[in-house]
Design an enzyme around this catalytic site. Structure first.
Site, PDB file in Angstrom:
ATOM      1  N   PHE A 431       0.826  -1.199   0.000  1.00 42.65           N
ATOM      2  CA  PHE A 431       0.000   0.000   0.000  1.00 42.65           C
ATOM      3  C   PHE A 431       0.863   1.254   0.000  1.00 42.65           C
ATOM      4  O   PHE A 431       1.909   1.295   0.655  1.00 42.65           O
ATOM      5  CB  PHE A 431      -0.885   0.051   1.259  1.00 42.65           C
ATOM      6  CG  PHE A 431      -1.970  -0.986   1.294  1.00 42.65           C
ATOM      7  CD1 PHE A 431      -3.218  -0.708   0.778  1.00 42.65           C
ATOM      8  CD2 PHE A 431      -1.745  -2.226   1.855  1.00 42.65           C
ATOM      9  CE1 PHE A 431      -4.228  -1.657   0.814  1.00 42.65           C
ATOM     10  CE2 PHE A 431      -2.740  -3.182   1.908  1.00 42.65           C
ATOM     11  CZ  PHE A 431      -3.985  -2.891   1.375  1.00 42.65           C
ATOM     12  N   ASP A 432       0.414   2.254  -0.710  1.00 40.32           N
ATOM     13  CA  ASP A 432       0.911   3.607  -0.498  1.00 40.32           C
ATOM     14  C   ASP A 432       0.145   4.170   0.700  1.00 40.32           C
ATOM     15  O   ASP A 432      -0.932   3.674   1.036  1.00 40.32           O
ATOM     16  CB  ASP A 432       0.656   4.456  -1.747  1.00 40.32           C
ATOM     17  CG  ASP A 432       1.062   5.904  -1.555  1.00 40.32           C
ATOM     18  OD1 ASP A 432       2.155   6.124  -0.998  1.00 40.32           O
ATOM     19  OD2 ASP A 432       0.291   6.780  -1.948  1.00 40.32           O
ATOM     20  N   LYS A 433       0.702   5.177   1.352  1.00 42.61           N
ATOM     21  CA  LYS A 433       0.032   5.722   2.531  1.00 42.61           C
ATOM     22  C   LYS A 433      -0.954   6.835   2.155  1.00 42.61           C
ATOM     23  O   LYS A 433      -2.160   6.710   2.341  1.00 42.61           O
ATOM     24  CB  LYS A 433       1.054   6.264   3.542  1.00 42.61           C
ATOM     25  CG  LYS A 433       0.400   6.855   4.807  1.00 42.61           C
ATOM     26  CD  LYS A 433       1.433   7.303   5.806  1.00 42.61           C
ATOM     27  CE  LYS A 433       2.166   8.540   5.334  1.00 42.61           C
ATOM     28  NZ  LYS A 433       1.284   9.734   5.268  1.00 42.61           N
ATOM     29  N   THR A 434      -0.419   7.919   1.571  1.00 41.20           N
ATOM     30  CA  THR A 434      -1.239   9.099   1.335  1.00 41.20           C
ATOM     31  C   THR A 434      -2.255   8.844   0.232  1.00 41.20           C
ATOM     32  O   THR A 434      -1.896   8.440  -0.873  1.00 41.20           O
ATOM     33  CB  THR A 434      -0.355  10.295   0.959  1.00 41.20           C
ATOM     34  OG1 THR A 434       0.652  10.451   1.956  1.00 41.20           O
ATOM     35  CG2 THR A 434      -1.180  11.560   0.862  1.00 41.20           C
ATOM     36  N   THR A 436      -4.365   6.518   0.138  1.00 42.15           N
ATOM     37  CA  THR A 436      -4.793   5.116   0.134  1.00 42.15           C
ATOM     38  C   THR A 436      -5.210   4.695   1.530  1.00 42.15           C
ATOM     39  O   THR A 436      -6.373   4.391   1.787  1.00 42.15           O
ATOM     40  CB  THR A 436      -3.663   4.209  -0.385  1.00 42.15           C
ATOM     41  OG1 THR A 436      -3.271   4.652  -1.677  1.00 42.15           O
ATOM     42  CG2 THR A 436      -4.120   2.772  -0.465  1.00 42.15           C
TER      43      THR A 436
END
Length: 604
Positions: A431-434, A436
């Site tokens: 996963f990407d953080k920002t 998502t």
């Protein structure tokens, strides 16, 4: 194996290399089943100068790799036309027309469903409830006519058209089966004997209902490409001898200069040659915070210029832009055949003649061995109708198209049907953080004031100055002030320093809101307590914004993104499936680890 769920790789998608030099697309109308697509594909692939051909029944697209010196696009289209279909070179207009045609097709099948379903139910009651009465038999005949020759006419017409060209498809089976049942029943209506109008109308009604569901599914899936195309701009402000001239995007060429004003979409891919601004690239990267752009920075079409004006030298337009290549990737994924689909296509190609042969053998067997020609006709019709699994050739391409289309709408790009099929073996999701795991919406998380200042005063002054800014951090500060019911003064002489902050006059007082550098540039003294507080916020992944006036920084505000409420549940669900999770982020280690602990991510 792992897949990224949100952000795009640095390397933009590119079209598949064509060894013969040209890869053309045709929009094909008139296909009614998977065997039609197989027939067109085989015919195109056999042509001299063609190295590869793919025809997708679900998308109605044919992609042909060919040598234009030996066979051009017009000739390819003429070959398809000779087979009894209509081929149109893909263009922006043809895509719009295809979308309208799909909408009309879906509505047409819905009307046919509304006609055939109730009439089929009535015929069923008449045949089985009152089959011995003359009025019921003639009524069933009368009601069969609109079901068969109106609701089912596209299917019958397709089957008859294939017969005229000495070919067959799935509609051929339906046509032969339903017409045989109808003609056989009509004859027995006159001379006496049992009738089978119910078989003709019920089968037609079910097939029509299936075609409606099919049309609705493909129309929804193709909407993903339409939504991607709508992200782009239609016009650009081209600089000609220093003057702005609004021009259609189709007329813009690489190398020219375009001006992009604040709030406008960047119409092309290019390089900034003048100006400073912040650009919202969320459509490309999923990041909620804008990216600062200055001279030499690359910009992408369909992203949004937020603050200052930019002058951009065009490097790519039309089909060469990043957005166009993303669209091409999505369409390519919908056209790419998974291994199971290739098997289905091979079966579909030989299925129709095999079924016709089995139906003939069934009739002959009943007639020759049992001496029952009537029973032979009934059994042969049953073979033709029951063995009409259009879904065999359609289900896989439709599933791929719907899956990749839905994924594209959600920001997940699949490189092809083979990748989609292989995804069942995924054991790790990254996963990407920002944008998502986070919502992408900024909010005020904390607030600190210098000695002698109240938090309400700091927030009110900061919000009054930021009210004229379009930056997401500014919007979060203003929203917090209004939520608390604070009264905001009217700011004048607003000045924005791109990437650093803003300054404005509140009455006779100059107030500056922004980063540390702007505070230093304005000569504002930074209290040690506020500096320490801001450093602690930043270690936890929050953005620190300072507000100062009268020669001193008076307060600090912590603004940050918030986790999606469903993020932890999604991670738990993946763990329950035995899938490992990981997160990739550009934030510092402390912030990344804090987010991972909160949602349950395994690796950072």
């Amino acid at each position: 194996m792992s897949i990224a769920t949100d952000t795009l790789p640095d390397e933009q998608p590119t079209p598949r290399a064509d060894p013969l030099g040209e890869r053309s697309e045709l929009l094909i109308d008139g296909m009614t089943c998977a065997s039609c697509a197989v027939r067109i594909q085989r015919t195109l692939a056999r042509q001299a100068g063609v190295s590869d051909a793919h025809v997708n029944f679900a998308t109605h697209y044919a992609t042909v790799s060919h040598d234009p010196a030996r066979i051009d696009l017009g000739t390819l289209g003429a070959i398809v036309d000779e087979l009894g279909y209509q081929a149109t070179p893909v263009s922006k207009d043809s895509e719009a027309e295809d979308e309208q045609a799909r909408a009309r097709e879906q509505h047409g099948w819905l009307v046919r469903v509304m006609v055939s379903a109730p009439l089929a139910a009535v015929v069923l009651v008449l045949v089985y409830g009152f089959g011995g009465d003359g009025w019921a038999r003639w009524s069933a005949f009368a009601l069969t006519l609109p079901v068969l020759f109106f609701a089912g006419w596209p299917i019958l017409g397709s089957g008859l058209a294939r017969a005229r060209r000495r070919s067959a498809n799935m509609d051929t089976l339906i046509t032969i089966g339903t017409l045989t049942a109808f003609v056989f029943s009509t004859v027995r209506l006159v001379i006496g004997g049992g009738v089978y109008f119910d078989s003709a109308v019920v089968i037609t009604a079910f097939i029509v209902l299936g075609r409606y569901f099919e049309a609705r599914a493909t129309s929804r899936a193709s909407g993903a490409i339409r939504k991607l195309l709508e992200l782009g701009a239609d016009e650009a402000r081209v600089l000609i001898e220093g003057q702005e001239q609004l021009m259609p995007l189709e007329s813009v060429t690489p190398g020219v200069l375009v001006r992009v004003r604040p709030g406008e979409k960047i119409p092309v891919d290019g390089v900034v040659v003048d100006g400073r601004s912040s650009v919202d690239e969320a459509m490309l990267t999923g990041e909620s915070l804008p990216v600062e752009k200055s001279e030499g920075a690359r910009v992408t079409g369909a992203t949004v210029n937020l603050a200052g004006a930019l002058t951009v030298r065009v490097t790519a337009v039309g089909g060469e832009t990043a957005l166009a290549q993303i669209v091409r990737l999505v369409r390519s994924a919908q056209e790419t055949k998974a291994p199971i689909q290739r098997l289905a296509d091979r079966i579909a190609a030989i299925f129709v003649p095999v079924v016709l042969g089995l139906a003939a053998l069934t009739f002959l067997g009943w007639w020759a061995l049992a001496g029952n020609a009537t029973g032979g006709v009934i059994a042969a019709v049953a073979v033709l109708i029951i063995a009409c699994p259009c879904a065999m050739g359609l289900a896989t391409p439709t599933a791929i198209m719907v899956g990749t289309g839905r994924g594209a709408a959600l920001g997940v790009l699949m490189k092809g049907g083979d990748v989609l099929e292989t995804s069942r073996r995924v054991d790790t999701i990254v996963f990407d953080k920002t944008g998502t795991l986070n919502t992408g919406n900024m909010k005020l998380n904390d607030l600190a004031a210098d000695d002698g200042q109240s938090q309400e005063t700091v927030l009110a002054k900061a919000a009054a100055v930021e009210a004229s800014s379009e930056h997401p951090i500014a919007a979060a500060i203003v929203a917090s002030a209004r939520d608390r019911g604070l009264s905001l003064d009217t700011a004048t002489d607003f000045v924005s320093t791109t990437g650093h902050g803003v300054t404005a006059q509140l009455a006779a007082q100059s107030v500056t809101v922004g980063r540390r550098k702007l505070m230093n540039d304005r000569g504002l003294i930074m209290p040690a307590e506020l500096e320490q507080q801001a450093a602690g916020w930043e270690r936890n992944g929050l953005s620190a914004v300072f507000a100062g006036w009268d020669g001193r920084v008076r307060g600090a505000l912590a603004v940050g993104d918030t986790l999606r409420p469903e993020a932890a549940d999604v991670i738990r669900a993946l763990h329950a499936l035995g899938v490992q999770t990981a997160m990739i982020t550009g934030d510092n280690t402390e912030t990344a680890q804090a987010v991972a602990r909160e949602v349950g991510i395994d690796q950072v």
